[in-house]
Motif scaffolding. Structure first.
Motif, PDB file in Angstrom:
ATOM      1  N   THR A  43     -83.619  -8.451  22.850  1.00  0.00           N
ATOM      2  CA  THR A  43     -83.302  -7.184  22.181  1.00  0.00           C
ATOM      3  C   THR A  43     -81.823  -7.154  21.781  1.00  0.00           C
ATOM      4  O   THR A  43     -81.473  -6.697  20.680  1.00  0.00           O
ATOM      5  CB  THR A  43     -83.650  -6.002  23.110  1.00  0.00           C
ATOM      6  OG1 THR A  43     -85.066  -5.992  23.309  1.00  0.00           O
ATOM      7  CG2 THR A  43     -83.235  -4.670  22.502  1.00  0.00           C
ATOM      8  N   ASP A 165     -89.105  -5.384  17.358  1.00  0.00           N
ATOM      9  CA  ASP A 165     -88.901  -5.614  18.789  1.00  0.00           C
ATOM     10  C   ASP A 165     -90.175  -5.238  19.544  1.00  0.00           C
ATOM     11  O   ASP A 165     -90.410  -4.065  19.839  1.00  0.00           O
ATOM     12  CB  ASP A 165     -87.704  -4.806  19.307  1.00  0.00           C
ATOM     13  CG  ASP A 165     -87.233  -5.339  20.662  1.00  0.00           C
ATOM     14  OD1 ASP A 165     -87.904  -6.221  21.226  1.00  0.00           O
ATOM     15  OD2 ASP A 165     -86.191  -4.857  21.145  1.00  0.00           O
ATOM     16  N   GLU A 166     -91.005  -6.209  19.807  1.00  0.00           N
ATOM     17  CA  GLU A 166     -92.297  -6.009  20.456  1.00  0.00           C
ATOM     18  C   GLU A 166     -93.050  -4.822  19.858  1.00  0.00           C
ATOM     19  O   GLU A 166     -93.481  -3.926  20.576  1.00  0.00           O
ATOM     20  CB  GLU A 166     -92.106  -5.790  21.954  1.00  0.00           C
ATOM     21  CG  GLU A 166     -91.388  -6.955  22.602  1.00  0.00           C
ATOM     22  CD  GLU A 166     -91.478  -6.905  24.102  1.00  0.00           C
ATOM     23  OE1 GLU A 166     -92.589  -6.708  24.603  1.00  0.00           O
ATOM     24  OE2 GLU A 166     -90.445  -7.065  24.748  1.00  0.00           O
TER      25      GLU A 166
HETATM   26 MG   LIG Z   1     -86.207  -6.295  24.914  1.00  0.00          MG
END
Ligand SMILES: [Mg+2]
Ligand SMILES: Nc1ncnc2c1ncn2[C@@H]1O[C@H](COP(=O)(O)OP(=O)(O)OP(=O)(O)O)[C@@H](O)[C@H]1O
Length: 275
Positions: A43, A165-166
């Motif tokens: 991240t 991000d995911e």
């Molecule tokens: Mg992360």
């Protein structure tokens, strides 16, 4: 064009080295999946590409120019959750970026400009499969619908680079498979370069043209703070999509994607990844 060059980037928070000596060139229109253990700095890396964080050392270039000091419309982002604004409707969420870029302080569009933006927002809402939900609020949508909305919200700004991000991490498997199909289509139909963080190897090898792993090379507990993560694996998936390939509704658009499963099996049998 939307080539990203990451040159010898380090990121430290106080005494903690999170990332060390990360170098990566992401070709225009590539789809990179970034994988790695929890806490290794994925991240953080994405936030540097977005411009929310600065590297401690090193440089990040977009099309040869240093990244601007703050997030801009050339980079869109979708997080795992909370990417959309709860107090705005679906249409309001998708329009927001347009309104902000047109009128920075008032965030309102008027007249013909507003009508054009509304038309475009409605079209995109349709593209992501949310037609009919224009006046709903995020709390009235399922998780999968909220992530579709987040994609539409990012795409209306026509970003050169889409950072994920995911984004699909919290979705049920069936909904995930549907949104993967949507993601593939959107990526094929636009010029974007995509960098997606995921924990899911299957997702990485289903969607990406390249899978990059971030890890600490020395993972002794006593060294956790002193050594950052860096790129330990970089796997190209054949065949990569060629920059400039005509893409909108191209009849063979599922060709490269269809062969990814085969590629994943090869890598699994060669021990590169867990099947
Ligand atoms: Mg992360
Ligand atoms: N703003 C910050 N200030 C201080 N430390 C931070 C900050 N942001 C991240 N870190 C630290 O950097 C490390 C990497 O965090 P990051 O969130 O990038 O990991 P990640 O790979 O995305 O993990 P996960 O897979 O669990 O999401 C962690 O140890 C975290 O505590």
């Amino acid at each position: 064009m939307s080539e990203l060059v990451i040159e010898k980037v380090w990121k430290e928070y106080g005494d903690q080295i999170v990332l060390e000596d990360v170098s990566l060139t992401v070709a225009s229109r590539a789809f990179v999946a970034l994988v790695g253990p929890s806490g290794c700095g994925k991240t953080t890396f994405l936030r540097m590409l977005l411009g929310q964080e600065r590297p401690t050392r090193g440089a990040i270039l977009l099309d040869g120019e240093p990244l601007p000091l703050e997030p801009g419309s050339d980079r869109g982002v979708v997080f795992q959750r909370y990417s959309v604004f709860p107090h705005l409707t679906v249409l309001g969420n998708v329009l927001l970026g347009r309104e902000f870029s047109a009128a920075r302080y008032k965030a309102k569009l008027f007249g013909a400009a507003r009508r054009r933006a509304v038309d475009e927002a409605r079209r995109l809402i349709g593209e992501v499969g949310l037609s009919g939900a224009e006046d709903k609020y995020p709390a009235q949508l399922s998780g999968g619908m909220q992530q579709r909305l987040a994609l539409a919200q990012a795409l209306i700004m026509k970003p050169k680079v889409l950072l994920l991000d995911e984004p699909f991490g919290a979705l049920d498997p069936g909904i995930r498979a549907e949104i993967h199909t949507l993601m593939k289509r959107l990526w094929h139909e636009t010029q974007m370069t995509v960098v997606m963080v995921t924990h899911d190897m299957r997702e990485a090898f289903t969607l990406a043209t390249r899978v990059v792993a971030l890890e600490r090379r020395r993972d002794r507990p006593e060294g956790k703070e002193r050594y950052g993560a860096t790129i330990t694996k970089d796997i190209s998936i054949w065949p990569p999509r060629l920059a400039g390939t005509p893409s909108i509704f191209s009849p063979d658009r599922d060709g490269p994607v269809a062969s990814l499963g085969h590629c994943r099996d090869d890598l699994a049998s060669s021990g590169e990844i867990q099947p």
